[in-house]
Design a protein around this motif. Structure first.
Motif, PDB file in Angstrom:
ATOM      1  N   VAL A  43     -68.456  20.127  54.158  1.00 17.74           N
ATOM      2  CA  VAL A  43     -68.583  21.453  54.762  1.00 17.74           C
ATOM      3  C   VAL A  43     -69.040  21.286  56.194  1.00 17.74           C
ATOM      4  N   ASN A  44     -68.250  21.797  57.131  1.00 18.38           N
ATOM      5  CA  ASN A  44     -68.521  21.663  58.566  1.00 18.38           C
ATOM      6  C   ASN A  44     -68.739  20.206  58.968  1.00 18.38           C
ATOM      7  N   GLY A  45     -67.919  19.336  58.376  1.00 17.36           N
ATOM      8  CA  GLY A  45     -67.922  17.929  58.742  1.00 17.36           C
ATOM      9  C   GLY A  45     -68.945  17.062  58.039  1.00 17.36           C
ATOM     10  N   ARG A  46     -69.796  17.648  57.204  1.00 16.56           N
ATOM     11  CA  ARG A  46     -70.837  16.878  56.516  1.00 16.56           C
ATOM     12  C   ARG A  46     -70.573  16.842  55.013  1.00 16.56           C
ATOM     13  N   LEU A  47     -70.878  15.690  54.411  1.00 14.72           N
ATOM     14  CA  LEU A  47     -70.709  15.562  52.968  1.00 14.72           C
ATOM     15  C   LEU A  47     -71.689  16.495  52.259  1.00 14.72           C
ATOM     16  N   ALA A  48     -71.150  17.389  51.419  1.00 16.44           N
ATOM     17  CA  ALA A  48     -71.987  18.333  50.677  1.00 16.44           C
ATOM     18  C   ALA A  48     -72.237  17.867  49.255  1.00 16.44           C
ATOM     19  N   ILE A  76     -64.042  23.710  55.349  1.00 18.12           N
ATOM     20  CA  ILE A  76     -64.184  23.073  54.048  1.00 18.12           C
ATOM     21  C   ILE A  76     -63.109  22.006  53.884  1.00 18.12           C
ATOM     22  N   GLU A  77     -63.535  20.796  53.540  1.00 21.50           N
ATOM     23  CA  GLU A  77     -62.604  19.712  53.213  1.00 21.50           C
ATOM     24  C   GLU A  77     -62.819  19.299  51.758  1.00 21.50           C
ATOM     25  N   TYR A  78     -61.720  19.055  51.065  1.00 19.92           N
ATOM     26  CA  TYR A  78     -61.784  18.579  49.677  1.00 19.92           C
ATOM     27  C   TYR A  78     -60.962  17.305  49.592  1.00 19.92           C
ATOM     28  N   ARG A  79     -61.643  16.200  49.293  1.00 21.36           N
ATOM     29  CA  ARG A  79     -60.981  14.897  49.243  1.00 21.36           C
ATOM     30  C   ARG A  79     -60.940  14.420  47.794  1.00 21.36           C
ATOM     31  N   PRO A 110     -55.423  15.365  50.250  1.00 18.68           N
ATOM     32  CA  PRO A 110     -56.665  16.019  50.681  1.00 18.68           C
ATOM     33  C   PRO A 110     -56.387  17.406  51.259  1.00 18.68           C
ATOM     34  N   LEU A 111     -57.390  18.263  51.163  1.00 18.53           N
ATOM     35  CA  LEU A 111     -57.256  19.662  51.565  1.00 18.53           C
ATOM     36  C   LEU A 111     -58.290  19.992  52.626  1.00 18.53           C
ATOM     37  N   ALA A 112     -57.884  20.741  53.655  1.00 17.70           N
ATOM     38  CA  ALA A 112     -58.813  21.229  54.681  1.00 17.70           C
ATOM     39  C   ALA A 112     -58.469  22.681  54.992  1.00 17.70           C
ATOM     40  N   ARG A 113     -59.460  23.562  54.891  1.00 15.94           N
ATOM     41  CA  ARG A 113     -59.258  24.979  55.152  1.00 15.94           C
ATOM     42  C   ARG A 113     -60.494  25.552  55.848  1.00 15.94           C
ATOM     43  N   ALA A 114     -60.331  26.720  56.443  1.00 16.22           N
ATOM     44  CA  ALA A 114     -61.447  27.422  57.080  1.00 16.22           C
ATOM     45  C   ALA A 114     -61.503  28.853  56.564  1.00 16.22           C
ATOM     46  N   ILE A 115     -62.725  29.329  56.325  1.00 22.57           N
ATOM     47  CA  ILE A 115     -62.956  30.738  56.013  1.00 22.57           C
ATOM     48  C   ILE A 115     -64.057  31.234  56.944  1.00 22.57           C
TER      49      ILE A 115
END
Length: 257
Positions: free
Chosen positions: A17-22, A42-45, A53-58
């Motif tokens: 989330v925002n470039g940091r591992l959550a 949000i990135e989902y690897r 891999p998925l990258a999206r913004a809300i």
């Protein structure tokens, strides 16, 4: 109010989330506090082979998901709960050559007729059964009806499941079934359940931000975005043909109970 995202996916993966591992999404969603206003990336690897891999913004505004910020198509689906909580589910795309799980069952009656059975995933076990016929090279829908996904219903065994099953039946316009969950003489409850049809699209357990006597009414706001309204219920143990519990109260709750 501090907003929280509860993020999960359809395969195990690492969430950024925002470039940091959550955290890692596996059996439980990852809870992430975010800013009340602004973009959230949000990135989902996926940790499984064969997925992209998925990258999206809300975006949020004053702790609320901005509807127009939720992207359409395959990717993220969002459920906005009362109390500045959003449930985010990542649907990752399989690579070419990897088969995804079929969402329905097809039964070929003969060479020109087939049925598709799509389970609705509700408490009692309904399914939509669609019959199609092949004519001039195209499949045409002959009928679509609600039936049982298996040999018969699985009647609710708890007060919570009884309230959910009643609301689900009302939303599906199965008024006779919905009436069977209501205590005798409670015309007010029947009226409130009837009003759910055409207003809400589903009912589920109140996973986030609610007390034990509350269920979640779900309304699809737009593609990949749904909102939740809480409803408070009360059941008594009376016995009967649709489980032991009967609804004596069902009221829409404004805000967070």
């Amino acid at each position: 109010m501090q907003p929280f995202l509860f993020i999960s996916g359809d395969v195990p993966g690492l969430i950024y989330v925002n470039g940091r591992l959550a955290g890692k999404s596996d059996a439980e969603p990852v809870c992430v506090p975010v800013s009340p206003t602004g973009a959230v990336y949000i990135e989902y690897r996926p940790m499984s082979e064969g997925y992209i891999p998925l990258a999206r913004a809300i975006a949020l505004s004053r702790g609320t998901i901005v509807p127009g910020s939720v992207p359409g198509g395959r990717g993220l689906s969002v459920v906005a709960w009362p109390g500045a909580i959003a449930e985010v589910f990542a649907q990752v795309q399989p690579l070419t050559g990897y088969e995804s799980e079929a969402p329905l069952t097809e039964i070929y009656i003969d060479e020109t007729t087939r049925q598709t059975i799509t389970p609705l995933g509700d408490v009692v076990g309904h399914a939509i059964v669609t019959t199609k016929r092949l004519a001039q090279g195209e499949w045409t829908v002959l009928s679509s009806e609600i039936m049982w996904a298996t040999d018969g219903p699985k009647w609710p065994q708890t007060p919570e499941d009884t309230a959910i099953a009643a609301a689900q039946a009302a939303i599906l316009n199965l008024r006779g079934e919905a009436r069977g969950y209501i205590a005798p003489g409670r015309a007010d409850v029947e009226r409130r359940l009837t009003e759910l049809g055409g207003t809400y699209d589903g009912c589920a357990k109140a996973t986030y931000g609610a007390s034990a006597d509350v269920v979640a009414l779900v309304k699809i706001e737009r593609e990949n975005l749904a909102g939740v309204t809480f409803a408070r219920y009360f059941c008594s143990k009376m016995g009967g043909g649709q489980g032991e519990w009967r609804l004596e109260r069902f009221d829409i709750v404004s805000g967070t109970p």
